[in-house]
Structure formats: structure tokens, C-alpha cells
Design a protein around this motif. Structure first.
Motif, PDB file in Angstrom:
ATOM      1  N   LEU A 304     -11.574 -30.795   8.426  1.00 13.56           N
ATOM      2  CA  LEU A 304     -10.591 -31.663   8.190  1.00 13.56           C
ATOM      3  C   LEU A 304     -10.935 -33.246   8.243  1.00 13.56           C
ATOM      4  O   LEU A 304     -10.722 -34.094   7.805  1.00 13.56           O
ATOM      5  N   GLY A 305     -11.652 -33.352   9.374  1.00 12.86           N
ATOM      6  CA  GLY A 305     -12.230 -34.549  10.115  1.00 12.86           C
ATOM      7  C   GLY A 305     -13.043 -35.006   8.697  1.00 12.86           C
ATOM      8  O   GLY A 305     -13.543 -36.325   8.994  1.00 12.86           O
ATOM      9  N   GLN A 306     -13.670 -34.370   7.953  1.00 11.32           N
ATOM     10  CA  GLN A 306     -14.541 -34.810   6.926  1.00 11.32           C
ATOM     11  C   GLN A 306     -13.828 -35.512   5.613  1.00 11.32           C
ATOM     12  O   GLN A 306     -14.334 -36.115   4.744  1.00 11.32           O
ATOM     13  N   LEU A 307     -12.476 -34.876   5.656  1.00 16.07           N
ATOM     14  CA  LEU A 307     -11.517 -35.281   4.674  1.00 16.07           C
ATOM     15  C   LEU A 307     -10.437 -36.346   4.853  1.00 16.07           C
ATOM     16  O   LEU A 307     -10.028 -36.878   3.923  1.00 16.07           O
ATOM     17  N   SER A 465      -4.601 -18.765   5.267  1.00 15.99           N
ATOM     18  CA  SER A 465      -4.696 -17.811   6.115  1.00 15.99           C
ATOM     19  C   SER A 465      -5.607 -18.450   7.235  1.00 15.99           C
ATOM     20  O   SER A 465      -5.642 -18.439   8.166  1.00 15.99           O
ATOM     21  N   LEU A 466      -6.937 -18.766   6.663  1.00 16.31           N
ATOM     22  CA  LEU A 466      -8.126 -19.087   7.454  1.00 16.31           C
ATOM     23  C   LEU A 466      -7.653 -20.459   8.161  1.00 16.31           C
ATOM     24  O   LEU A 466      -7.891 -20.502   9.495  1.00 16.31           O
ATOM     25  N   THR A 467      -7.353 -21.520   7.643  1.00 13.17           N
ATOM     26  CA  THR A 467      -7.026 -22.477   8.251  1.00 13.17           C
ATOM     27  C   THR A 467      -5.868 -22.374   9.449  1.00 13.17           C
ATOM     28  O   THR A 467      -5.970 -22.786  10.657  1.00 13.17           O
ATOM     29  N   LEU A 468      -4.861 -21.682   9.034  1.00  9.29           N
ATOM     30  CA  LEU A 468      -3.896 -21.412  10.040  1.00  9.29           C
ATOM     31  C   LEU A 468      -4.497 -20.537  11.166  1.00  9.29           C
ATOM     32  O   LEU A 468      -4.053 -20.851  12.534  1.00  9.29           O
ATOM     33  N   ALA A 469      -5.236 -19.794  10.915  1.00  8.32           N
ATOM     34  CA  ALA A 469      -5.683 -18.778  12.029  1.00  8.32           C
ATOM     35  C   ALA A 469      -6.733 -19.624  12.863  1.00  8.32           C
ATOM     36  O   ALA A 469      -6.730 -19.799  14.348  1.00  8.32           O
ATOM     37  N   CYS A 474      -8.340 -23.241  17.404  1.00 12.63           N
ATOM     38  CA  CYS A 474      -8.817 -24.661  17.990  1.00 12.63           C
ATOM     39  C   CYS A 474      -7.873 -25.426  18.907  1.00 12.63           C
ATOM     40  O   CYS A 474      -8.159 -26.212  19.766  1.00 12.63           O
ATOM     41  N   GLY A 475      -6.332 -25.170  18.630  1.00 13.75           N
ATOM     42  CA  GLY A 475      -5.625 -25.681  19.593  1.00 13.75           C
ATOM     43  C   GLY A 475      -5.266 -25.106  20.972  1.00 13.75           C
ATOM     44  O   GLY A 475      -6.071 -24.224  21.349  1.00 13.75           O
ATOM     45  N   ARG A 476      -4.357 -25.434  21.778  1.00 14.16           N
ATOM     46  CA  ARG A 476      -4.202 -24.803  22.827  1.00 14.16           C
ATOM     47  C   ARG A 476      -2.648 -24.605  23.000  1.00 14.16           C
ATOM     48  O   ARG A 476      -1.918 -25.462  22.551  1.00 14.16           O
ATOM     49  N   GLU A 492     -11.249 -30.527  13.685  1.00 14.78           N
ATOM     50  CA  GLU A 492     -12.206 -29.396  13.738  1.00 14.78           C
ATOM     51  C   GLU A 492     -11.789 -28.182  12.528  1.00 14.78           C
ATOM     52  O   GLU A 492     -12.533 -27.535  12.175  1.00 14.78           O
ATOM     53  N   LEU A 493     -10.603 -28.309  12.035  1.00 14.80           N
ATOM     54  CA  LEU A 493     -10.051 -27.168  11.502  1.00 14.80           C
ATOM     55  C   LEU A 493     -10.885 -26.887  10.017  1.00 14.80           C
ATOM     56  O   LEU A 493     -11.034 -27.911   9.290  1.00 14.80           O
ATOM     57  N   PRO A 494     -11.215 -25.518   9.594  1.00 16.45           N
ATOM     58  CA  PRO A 494     -11.870 -25.635   8.397  1.00 16.45           C
ATOM     59  C   PRO A 494     -10.737 -25.642   7.164  1.00 16.45           C
ATOM     60  O   PRO A 494      -9.909 -24.940   7.270  1.00 16.45           O
TER      61      PRO A 494
END
Length: 564
Positions: A304-307, A465-469, A474-476, A492-494
Motif C-alpha cells: 500500500l505504501g507504494q500506492l 481476502s488476501l489484504t484483509l488477512a 500486520c496490525g496489533r 505494509e499491506l499487500p
């Protein structure tokens, strides 16, 4: 044993928070001691003994099994900074007695005692419950001592490190080759960035690690998820990754009924962690774990940081003063000096937040931010001047965020972002296009897309589903079951983004607005995961299950499991 497990000592809440003094239930202390003491155990360290639950557990273990240590008395070093607690522990230990144990009591800060401990023989076992002191309460002198020792051992501590991390890291240094670590650690071990170096050390310096989690809170009064960290076989040369096994029980009583740990571990596949990566995903089933790992490496994914850039929302200093309702705005005559603002995640229900959505929001909540930064006070309306003077009488200007400003009423960093992003998440994270040109408080993150990025497409394809997983990884999450994403973690999210992806953004938005989130997820997955990334249906299903398991595990802790 159930009653013993839930016994904890009572301390004033404020004091306990400041020094992390939430003591270990008796049954849990006994469990760790029973696992850690072996026939070759000669020296044990308890680096934060409190009122002595671990010390008593050691004595009782040797009294029940006198042949456990045939080579002579077991030597225990008990460290505790608070003298009254150490005296309590000592008195309790004298009552229990026992010829099989000699106890050396050290009334010192652990980090002050560390230098002396390094001059002694190394320990076979370190056992305990390090204080859960957050960085802002970590006493400066103690922190500097800890950080000096850590740097000497090759660590790179940061100012955000909490005390428990330093306790565990330095305890590892005091173990002999082949030694064992048995500790109660917060759930932050799995998730937070400042524990990354510790995760890496654990994974590289021990042959075997078992993490035991609980679906219910062990310390419910502090809303802190905890784990039992059982690490054995400290390696002389750290060159092979640990086998990591994870077990989860409903609560401590179920753990104590479970019997043989080694037998339980044989039914759980061992996993290896990439260097320092978050360990949250270790708690899902094997198929989901492998699928998530495979999917995250797919070509066509961006971070996400690239976008886009993710930034915190506005910190006003006191929302009730700086955020006005429509009647207040009109009475003060400040329409030109306000900006639309939202402060509730519940306002964001779909991938767009429109002017109509804002109109609905403002009927229920104050939503106009006083935006005075850069405006000459000579031009303030008289009623605004009166309002600011009233704020000073109410001590608004004495709040920390206000008093550090040049003019206390100038709220900094006010802008309307391209998109919003949930900061605190119940069911799932959501990127939302800001069609209302509003800003937000720090309960929501602000997102600015990078050049050439389509905000509507980005918001839509992120709901897969991938980003949500990976948001769960990535979070806490703390004891209350809410997932929190900080800006750097969110970046960091894909995200499977490409300008050529043809997904029906309006349909996805409509499905979310009408509460059909799983249909919206199916719609996006069928395009971005299946067509764009080339995942087959089995892989998509496994990734979806990874998200569901991580989400449900988090929500279960507070009884908030999402009912579909």
C-alpha cells in the motif's frame, strides 16, 4: 486447581499500570515451573519475582518430586525492585521451606543487577512474568541501563521498546547453552514492530519454541492478551531456525486439564518464521498458513505504501472544543473558518464517503473543525474571540497538545485526504474514497494517493481476502478484540493493484452499503485474486479461511465474534 489459577494479588490499579505489576496466577506459574525444571537443572533465575508465586512453585515442585535434582540443592536467584514485595516473597518461601533449594534474594532493579549476574555462572532456566511497562512509563534511569546492556549484547533498542522486551532479551543472554526460557509475555510479542528483533533472536537461538495462547483473557482487568513462551535448547551457534509450535486453550483451567504438553505438541505441525516477521499467522491451521505465505509472494502485488501515503488523523487537543455542530458554527459566525470533519469509523460503511453521507453524519454528530491556523486573530469574529476566552477559562489551552503550540488554538496538519482508512477495526479494514472533501480526527487515518493512482480502484481492490488477512498479521490486537493498524503497518499491506483491473466499483460499494460484505468480498476476489493474480479457487478459499480464523480469534477474546 481452577480456583488457584484465577488467584491474583490485588494492587491499586494506577500503581500497577505504572510499574507493570500484574502478578501471575498461581496455577500458571506452576505450569511454567513444571515445564522448565528438568533433572539437570541446577540454577534458576527469576528476574522479577514480585510476591513470589514462581519461587513458591519451584519449592513445591521439588518437595513433590525430591528426586528431581539428585546433584545437590537447586540454586535460585530472585530479583525484585520493590523491597516490600521481596519481603513478602521471602516470608512465603520460609513458610514453605525445603532442603532442596537455596535462594539468593536481590533487592534491585533487574537491569542494575544484570552486570552482577553476568559475572556468575549461566542459568539452566529463566522463569517469570516480566512487567508490562509501556515505553512512556519506563523509568529513564532503568531504561538507559537496559539499553546499554542490550547494545553490548548486539541489540539495537529503540525508544518505543517496552520494558518486557528488554527483560526477555537480557534473560536469553543469561542462559547457558542448552538452557530454557519459560515466561508469560504479552500478545505484542506476535505483532509489534519493536519486538521484531526479539522474534528474530528467539527464532535463531533456540531449537524448539512453544507458544501457548488463550481465547479468554488471563488478565481481564488490563485487557491484555498474554502467551506462555516456552523456549528450549539455546544454541551455542545460532545457525538453524527454531521449530515453532502453537497451542491455544479457552482459558487456564483448560490448559491445566490438558495433561502432557509434549504429547499435545506432536499433533501440531512445526513452523518456521521468516527473520523477525510477525508471528500472528502461526495460530491458523496448516493449510491456511501455507496458503497465506504462498499468496503473499505472488507477482502483481504492491505494498500500500507504494500506492499511497498513510498518515494519522488530526489531533485537536480537545475534540469537544474544536469540533462544532452546525448550530454552534452559525452562532459563532465561523463558517469560513471551519472544515468538515468526521470522527467515527462507523460513518464509513462502503468504499466511498459522499457529500450525502456527510449530510447524514452531521445530523447526528458535531462535524465542523475550527481551522484557525495561519489566520490573523485581528480578523476573528467577536463571538469567536469570546469562545476562545471561554476555552481558556475552561483550561483547554493547558492540555498538552494545546500548550506546546505557538498559538494554542491552531490545530496543525489540517487537510482533506484523498481516502480514509480504518485505524481501529472490528470486522475488517476498509479504504474509503473521500468524496465529501472532509478531514478526520485521529480515530481514522488519512491517505493520499500517489500520482497516477485511481482512488476508487484502489479502495475497491483493497477489499479482498488476501489484504484483509494480512491486515490481521500486520496490525496489533489488544484484549478488547479490536485490531489496530498504525500508518507504517498499513503501508505494509499487500494490495493487488493495476490500472487495467476491471472490477465493478459501484457494485462493490453498493453491496457494502447494504450490509452484504461477504458478497462484496466474493466479487472482488473473483476479479483481483482469480483473474489478475491467477489464484485457483482452492487457494482463494484457503486465504479466505486464514482471514476468518485470524479475525475470529481476535474477536472471540472479548465475546464479540462476528455473526454473519
Amino acid at each position: 486447581m481452577r480456583d488457584m489459577f484465577f488467584y491474583t494479588n490485588k494492587q491499586p490499579a494506577d500503581e500497577r499500570k505504572l510499574r507493570g505489576g500484574f502478578y501471575t496466577p498461581v496455577g500458571l506459574a506452576s505450569y511454567l515451573v513444571n515445564w522448565g525444571i528438568r533433572s539437570d537443572t541446577k540454577r534458576i533465575l527469576e528476574p522479577c519475582c514480585g510476591d513470589g508465586n514462581f519461587i513458591i512453585a519451584i519449592q513445591e515442585k521439588l518437595r513433590e518430586e525430591p528426586t528431581m535434582n539428585p546433584v545437590g540443592p537447586l540454586h535460585v536467584v530472585a530479583v525484585e525492585v520493590k523491597g516490600d514485595e521481596l519481603q513478602t516473597a521471602r516470608a512465603r518461601a520460609q513458610q514453605v521451606g525445603g532442603q532442596s533449594t537455596t535462594i539468593e534474594w536481590m533487592n534491585q532493579d533487574y537491569f542494575a543487577a544484570y552486570s552482577e549476574l553476568t559475572n556468575q555462572d549461566r542459568f539452566d532456566l529463566v522463569v517469570g512474568n516480566p512487567p508490562f511497562i509501556r515505553f512512556q512509563y519506563f523509568e529513564e534511569g532503568s531504561r538507559e541501563l537496559a539499553f546499554d546492556h542490550l547494545r553490548g549484547a548486539g541489540y539495537k533498542p529503540s525508544k518505543l521498546d517496552n520494558a518486557w522486551v528488554a527483560f526477555v532479551e537480557l534473560s536469553i543472554e543469561l542462559l547457558r547453552s542448552g538452557g530454557r526460557l519459560a515466561m508469560v509475555v504479552p500478545g505484542e510479542l506476535l505483532q509489534v514492530k519493536y519486538a521484531k528483533e526479539l522474534r528474530g533472536r528467539l527464532a535463531s537461538q533456540f531449537e524448539h519454541i512453544v507458544l501457548i495462547g488463550f481465547r479468554r483473557l488471563v488478565f481481564p482487568h488490563i485487557q491484555q492478551e498474554v502467551f506462555l513462551l516456552l523456549a528450549e535448547g539455546k544454541q551455542r551457534v545460532a545457525n538453524t531456525p527454531s521449530d515453532i509450535h502453537t497451542l491455544e486453550f479457552t482459558d487456564g483451567a483448560e490448559l491445566l486439564r490438558a495433561g502432557n504438553l509434549r504429547e499435545a505438541v506432536t499433533h501440531v505441525p512445526a513452523r518456521h518464521s521468516r527473520n523477525g516477521m510477525k508471528w500472528t499467522s502461526l495460530f491458523i491451521d496448516e493449510t491456511a498458513f501455507l496458503a497465506l505465505d504462498e499468496a503473499e509472494k505472488a507477482k502483481g502485488l504492491s505494498r500500500l505504501g507504494q500506492l499511497a501515503e498513510v498518515d494519522v488523523g488530526i489531533v485537536t487537543g480537545r475534540n469537544s472544543f474544536f469540533i462544532l455542530d452546525e448550530e454552534q458554527k452559525n452562532e459563532l459566525g465561523v463558517s469560513r473558518l471551519t472544515l468538515p470533519v468526521i470522527g467515527r469509523t462507523s460513518a464509513l460503511r462502503a468504499t466511498t464517503f459522499t457529500a450525502e453521507d456527510f449530510d447524514s453524519y452531521k445530523r447526528r454528530h458535531p462535524c465542523f473543525l475550527l481551522n484557525l491556523d495561519g489566520i490573523d486573530s485581528d480578523g476573528f469574529p467577536e463571538r469567536l474571540v469570546d469562545y476562545l476566552e471561554w476555552g481558556e477559562r475552561e483550561q483547554v489551552h493547558q492540555g498538552y497538545k494545546c500548550r506546546i503550540r505557538k498559538r494554542w488554538f491552531d490545530v496543525p496538519s489540517v487537510y482533506a485526504p484523498d481516502l480514509f482508512l480504518f485505524r481501529q477495526i472490528h470486522r475488517y479494514p476498509l479504504l474509503v474514497v473521500n468524496g465529501a472533501r472532509a478531514t478526520c480526527t485521529d480515530t481514522i487515518h488519512r491517505v493520499r494517493q500517489k500520482e497516477g493512482i485511481d482512488s476508487h480502484l484502489l479502495a475497491t481492490v483493497s477489499f479482498n481476502s488476501l489484504t484483509l488477512a494480512w491486515a490481521e498479521v500486520c496490525g496489533r490486537s489488544y484484549g478488547g478484540g479490536v485490531l489496530e493498524l498504525e500508518p507504517r503497518e498499513a503501508e505494509e499491506l499487500p494490495v493487488p493493484y493495476h490500472s487495467t483491473i476491471n472490477v465493478d466499483v459501484e457494485k462493490v460499494d453498493s453491496l457494502l452499503r447494504t450490509g452484504r460484505s461477504l458478497e462484496a468480498l466474493d466479487c472482488v476476489d473473483s476479479v483481483v485474486l482469480k483473474r489478475y493474480l491467477g489464484f485457483d479457487q482452492t487457494l482463494i478459499g484457503s486465504v479466505r479461511r486464514a482471514w476468518e480464523q485470524l479475525r475470529d480469534r481476535r474477536l472471540y477474546r472479548n465475546g464479540r465474534l462476528w455473526r454473519r
